[in-house]
Motif scaffolding. Structure first.
Motif, PDB file in Angstrom:
ATOM      1  N   THR A 114      -0.735  14.264   0.025  1.00 11.48           N
ATOM      2  CA  THR A 114      -1.053  15.518  -0.665  1.00 11.48           C
ATOM      3  C   THR A 114      -2.251  16.187  -0.013  1.00 11.48           C
ATOM      4  N   ALA A 115      -3.266  15.387   0.311  1.00  8.90           N
ATOM      5  CA  ALA A 115      -4.451  15.940   0.980  1.00  8.90           C
ATOM      6  C   ALA A 115      -4.067  16.563   2.317  1.00  8.90           C
ATOM      7  N   LYS A 116      -3.173  15.920   3.056  1.00 11.92           N
ATOM      8  CA  LYS A 116      -2.748  16.441   4.354  1.00 11.92           C
ATOM      9  C   LYS A 116      -2.055  17.792   4.207  1.00 11.92           C
ATOM     10  N   GLN A 117      -1.154  17.894   3.251  1.00 13.62           N
ATOM     11  CA  GLN A 117      -0.421  19.147   3.073  1.00 13.62           C
ATOM     12  C   GLN A 117      -1.348  20.286   2.643  1.00 13.62           C
ATOM     13  N   LEU A 118      -2.317  20.013   1.782  1.00 12.21           N
ATOM     14  CA  LEU A 118      -3.274  21.048   1.376  1.00 12.21           C
ATOM     15  C   LEU A 118      -4.154  21.466   2.555  1.00 12.21           C
ATOM     16  N   MET A 119      -4.581  20.475   3.355  1.00  8.87           N
ATOM     17  CA  MET A 119      -5.397  20.779   4.530  1.00  8.87           C
ATOM     18  C   MET A 119      -4.632  21.675   5.499  1.00  8.87           C
ATOM     19  N   LYS A 120      -3.369  21.390   5.751  1.00  8.25           N
ATOM     20  CA  LYS A 120      -2.573  22.151   6.705  1.00  8.25           C
ATOM     21  C   LYS A 120      -2.390  23.609   6.273  1.00  8.25           C
ATOM     22  N   ARG A 121      -2.556  23.845   4.991  1.00  7.98           N
ATOM     23  CA  ARG A 121      -2.430  25.210   4.480  1.00  7.98           C
ATOM     24  C   ARG A 121      -3.786  25.906   4.320  1.00  7.98           C
ATOM     25  N   GLY A 122      -4.798  25.299   4.956  1.00 10.39           N
ATOM     26  CA  GLY A 122      -6.096  25.955   5.023  1.00 10.39           C
ATOM     27  C   GLY A 122      -6.948  25.858   3.790  1.00 10.39           C
ATOM     28  N   LEU A 123      -6.644  24.931   2.881  1.00  7.51           N
ATOM     29  CA  LEU A 123      -7.370  24.845   1.615  1.00  7.51           C
ATOM     30  C   LEU A 123      -8.620  23.975   1.706  1.00  7.51           C
ATOM     31  N   GLY A 124      -8.880  23.359   2.840  1.00  2.20           N
ATOM     32  CA  GLY A 124     -10.075  22.549   2.987  1.00  2.20           C
ATOM     33  C   GLY A 124      -9.903  21.500   4.073  1.00  2.20           C
ATOM     34  N   MET A 125     -10.924  20.679   4.249  1.00  2.00           N
ATOM     35  CA  MET A 125     -10.889  19.594   5.231  1.00  2.00           C
ATOM     36  C   MET A 125     -10.704  18.262   4.515  1.00  2.00           C
ATOM     37  N   GLU A 183     -10.620  15.374  -1.515  1.00  2.00           N
ATOM     38  CA  GLU A 183     -10.707  13.930  -1.778  1.00  2.00           C
ATOM     39  C   GLU A 183      -9.352  13.421  -2.260  1.00  2.00           C
ATOM     40  N   PHE A 184      -9.160  12.121  -2.200  1.00  2.00           N
ATOM     41  CA  PHE A 184      -7.894  11.533  -2.629  1.00  2.00           C
ATOM     42  C   PHE A 184      -8.164  10.177  -3.271  1.00  2.00           C
ATOM     43  N   LYS A 185      -7.199   9.733  -4.072  1.00  2.00           N
ATOM     44  CA  LYS A 185      -7.327   8.444  -4.750  1.00  2.00           C
ATOM     45  C   LYS A 185      -7.176   7.319  -3.738  1.00  2.00           C
ATOM     46  N   THR A 186      -8.167   6.438  -3.690  1.00  2.00           N
ATOM     47  CA  THR A 186      -8.111   5.296  -2.778  1.00  2.00           C
ATOM     48  C   THR A 186      -9.029   4.204  -3.317  1.00  2.00           C
ATOM     49  N   ASP A 187      -9.152   3.096  -2.603  1.00  2.00           N
ATOM     50  CA  ASP A 187     -10.016   2.027  -3.114  1.00  2.00           C
ATOM     51  C   ASP A 187     -11.479   2.320  -2.834  1.00  2.00           C
ATOM     52  N   SER A 188     -12.343   1.673  -3.626  1.00  2.00           N
ATOM     53  CA  SER A 188     -13.775   1.937  -3.569  1.00  2.00           C
ATOM     54  C   SER A 188     -14.354   1.623  -2.192  1.00  2.00           C
ATOM     55  N   GLU A 189     -13.833   0.601  -1.531  1.00  2.00           N
ATOM     56  CA  GLU A 189     -14.350   0.202  -0.214  1.00  2.00           C
ATOM     57  C   GLU A 189     -14.148   1.322   0.816  1.00  2.00           C
ATOM     58  N   PHE A 190     -12.987   1.992   0.767  1.00  2.00           N
ATOM     59  CA  PHE A 190     -12.716   3.089   1.690  1.00  2.00           C
ATOM     60  C   PHE A 190     -13.556   4.319   1.330  1.00  2.00           C
ATOM     61  N   VAL A 217      -7.117  14.821  -5.118  1.00  2.00           N
ATOM     62  CA  VAL A 217      -5.676  14.640  -5.261  1.00  2.00           C
ATOM     63  C   VAL A 217      -5.320  13.161  -5.338  1.00  2.00           C
ATOM     64  N   ASP A 218      -4.004  12.905  -5.470  1.00  2.00           N
ATOM     65  CA  ASP A 218      -3.565  11.539  -5.737  1.00  2.00           C
ATOM     66  C   ASP A 218      -3.457  10.659  -4.504  1.00  2.00           C
ATOM     67  N   GLN A 219      -3.172  11.244  -3.317  1.00  2.00           N
ATOM     68  CA  GLN A 219      -2.923  10.407  -2.150  1.00  2.00           C
ATOM     69  C   GLN A 219      -3.117  11.175  -0.856  1.00  2.00           C
ATOM     70  N   PHE A 220      -3.093  10.425   0.256  1.00  2.00           N
ATOM     71  CA  PHE A 220      -3.283  10.994   1.587  1.00  2.00           C
ATOM     72  C   PHE A 220      -2.331  12.152   1.863  1.00  2.00           C
ATOM     73  N   SER A 246       0.827  -1.197   0.000  1.00  2.00           N
ATOM     74  CA  SER A 246       0.000   0.000   0.000  1.00  2.00           C
ATOM     75  C   SER A 246       0.866   1.253   0.000  1.00  2.00           C
ATOM     76  N   SER A 247       0.426   2.283  -0.744  1.00  2.00           N
ATOM     77  CA  SER A 247       1.202   3.522  -0.841  1.00  2.00           C
ATOM     78  C   SER A 247       1.440   4.156   0.523  1.00  2.00           C
ATOM     79  N   LEU A 248       0.412   4.179   1.371  1.00  2.00           N
ATOM     80  CA  LEU A 248       0.579   4.802   2.682  1.00  2.00           C
ATOM     81  C   LEU A 248       1.637   4.073   3.499  1.00  2.00           C
ATOM     82  N   VAL A 249       1.569   2.747   3.522  1.00  2.00           N
ATOM     83  CA  VAL A 249       2.553   1.971   4.278  1.00  2.00           C
ATOM     84  C   VAL A 249       3.947   2.155   3.692  1.00  2.00           C
ATOM     85  N   SER A 250       4.036   2.187   2.359  1.00  2.00           N
ATOM     86  CA  SER A 250       5.347   2.315   1.718  1.00  2.00           C
ATOM     87  C   SER A 250       5.974   3.671   1.998  1.00  2.00           C
ATOM     88  N   GLN A 251       5.163   4.705   2.161  1.00  2.00           N
ATOM     89  CA  GLN A 251       5.690   6.039   2.440  1.00  2.00           C
ATOM     90  C   GLN A 251       6.135   6.209   3.884  1.00  2.00           C
TER      91      GLN A 251
END
Length: 283
Positions: A214-225, A180-187, A209-212, A98-103
């Motif tokens: 990226t979403a985290k960094q945008l959120m931290k800069r006040g661009l959304g939840m 939003e971010f790219k993930t599997d349909s179940e999630f 966005v493509d992954q968690f 998984s991308s998250l685990v690999s990162q």
């Protein structure tokens, strides 16, 4: 041609007669004569001239004997290497992760593993868990989130609580962009179901966005939840407004699984990696 046939040719060359060779290898003279006939038919040449005193190599026979000696030398070298490798964990280890685990976890894990087992060669593919599950047969070991791989043995690595995070108070009157971010349909279904039932939350879908990360960094800069798993919440995120995803007072989580086919674990490099991963403290 078998390796024994090449060995017989070398014995015939060294002993010079069929009789002497028969005594050396404990095979009858007729049997050796028959095998030599088969070998010469295989190469379609005469390898030895039969004289009353000894066997004499033909020109073609010289080439074949040199080839036989080289082949036997390589065979002995392989046997020596195999004998040396016994007790040493080596070979290729194919991982789908998984991308998250690999990162966030895999680099440290592989650094420690390869320090102990340097002879193991790592083949690694990372991606969305659903993609890894679909290609599970291509890997020795899969690490996926959500659901484990079907028809595989699996063990839970860790359970990851989910949080809705923002830089502004959650549940206010302001409509906030939802990242939003790219993930599997179940999630995605899990998140969609929670958002649908969460009253007093006004969002607009304007960022994908493509992954968690990226979403985290945008959120931290006040661009959304956005929704983030606990495992990637850094100290800065923990200081921001966040809300646990709950369903009937039950914390929603994302599970992470280590998956492999039982027969594959008989490979030493797979068994050592599985034990290494299962004994690691992940969170």
């Amino acid at each position: 041609m078998k390796i024994d046939d090449y060995q017989l040719l070398v014995h015939l060359f060294e002993n010079q007669t069929i009789r002497a060779t028969a005594r050396k290898v404990l095979i009858s003279q007729p049997a050796i004569t028959q095998r030599l006939k088969y070998i010469e038919e295989y190469f379609d040449v005469l390898i030895f001239l039969r004289t009353p005193k000894k066997l004499v190599l033909t020109a073609a026979g010289e080439l074949i004997i040199e080839h036989a000696k080289q082949l036997l030398k390589e065979e002995r070298a392989v046997h020596a290497q195999v004998a040396h490798s016994k007790g040493v964990v080596s070979g290729k280890l194919s991982l789908g992760v998984s991308s998250l685990v690999s990162q966030h976890y895999l680099p440290e894990l592989l650094e420690a593993y390869t320090a102990i087992y340097p002879a193991v060669s790592i083949d690694l593919i990372t991606g969305v868990s659903e993609e890894i599950r679909q290609a599970a047969s291509d890997f020795h070991v899969c690490i996926v989130r959500g659901e484990p791989v079907k028809d595989h043995h699996y063990s839970q690595m860790f359970s990851d609580p989910l949080y809705l995070c923002d830089t502004k108070p959650i549940g206010g009157n302001e409509t906030r962009p939802f990242i939003e971010f790219k993930t599997d349909s179940e999630f995605l279904k899990l998140i969609e179901g929670w958002l649908l039932n969460k009253k007093g939350l006004s969002i607009k879908r304007s960022i994908k966005v493509d992954q968690f990360e990226t979403a985290k960094q945008l959120m931290k800069r006040g661009l959304g939840m956005t929704v983030l798993p606990q495992s990637i919440l850094d100290p800065e995120c923990r200081e921001l407004p966040h809300l646990a995803l709950e369903d009937h007072n039950h914390q929603l989580t994302r599970e992470t699984w280590l998956c492999y086919q039982p027969r594959i674990r008989s490979l030493p490099q797979v068994d050592t990696f599985v034990r290494f991963a299962e004994n690691k403290s992940w969170i």
